[in-house]
Write an enzyme that holds these catalytic residues in place. Structure first.
Site, short mmCIF file in Angstrom:
data_model
loop_
_atom_site.label_atom_id
_atom_site.label_comp_id
_atom_site.label_asym_id
_atom_site.label_seq_id
_atom_site.Cartn_x
_atom_site.Cartn_y
_atom_site.Cartn_z
N ASP A 45 0.85 -1.06 -0.10
CA ASP A 45 -0.13 -0.08 -0.04
C ASP A 45 0.96 1.26 -0.02
OD1 ASP A 45 -2.46 1.56 0.58
OD2 ASP A 45 -1.52 1.90 2.57
N ASP B 67 0.07 5.05 1.00
CA ASP B 67 0.00 5.87 1.89
C ASP B 67 -0.29 5.36 3.28
OD1 ASP B 67 0.05 8.26 -0.08
OD2 ASP B 67 -2.04 7.52 -0.64
#
Length: 188
Positions: free
Chosen positions: A7, A9
């Protein structure tokens, strides 16, 4: 091929909500060392990111090319290579018509991971999805990956379910990398 699906952020880079300004993107502390460790064990690095700011009209899809180049540059400075960058621009409650749809690519659905696997010949069962919320875990589990939750306090809902239990939990990306390597060594 084995992959580490990250992922973006809050996992790979410091979390600045809806940031589309490349100069403000910085790697999380220890991310370079973590990914170098994983690269030594022949893992390829892929980013898997929901980018619903596009659907909400906060920035255009054209911003994603600049963001991808910034991420590739940050990893290059750490002597790493970005093998793929996948993002979902959709959100069912979006305000930009072409993107205001339900889809199979938006995490927690596994579409981005499945697409990366098809395009790059990735063995999903030998790969890991690493993220900071349970939607990341669910997407990885649905795709058939092992999963690792980085518990930095970013998960706010804690709605557990059959696809929302991670293989491992770590406090940061470096601890996650060590756990992945140990997990793989234990299985040999």
């Amino acid at each position: 091929m084995r992959a580490i699906f990250l992922d973006k952020d809050g996992t790979l880079v410091d979390d600045l909500p809806y940031n589309a300004e490349p100069r403000r993107i910085t790697l999380c502390s220890g991310a370079g060392a973590a990914l170098r460790l994983l690269a030594r064990f022949d893992y390829r690095i892929f980013i898997i990111s929901n980018q619903d700011g596009i659907a909400h009209g906060y920035f255009g899809e054209d911003a994603m090319g600049c963001i991808e180049r910034r991420l590739a540059d940050l990893l290059f400075r750490e002597q790493l290579m970005l093998d793929g960058f996948y993002y979902c621009p959709h959100h069912p409650a979006g305000t930009v018509a072409p993107y205001a749809v339900a889809c199979t690519c938006r995490k927690p659905m596994p579409g981005m991971l499945q697409r990366a696997a098809r395009e790059h010949g990735i063995d999903l069962r030998a790969s890991w999805m690493v993220g900071d919320i349970l939607h990341d875990v669910e997407a990885g589990n649905r795709a058939g990956c092992r999963t690792l939750l980085i518990d930095k306090g970013n998960e706010t809902e804690w709605q557990l379910g059959p696809h929302r239990v991670p293989t491992r939990i770590a406090t940061d990306l470096y601890a996650a990398a060590v756990m992945i390597v140990r997990h793989d060594e234990d299985r040999r």
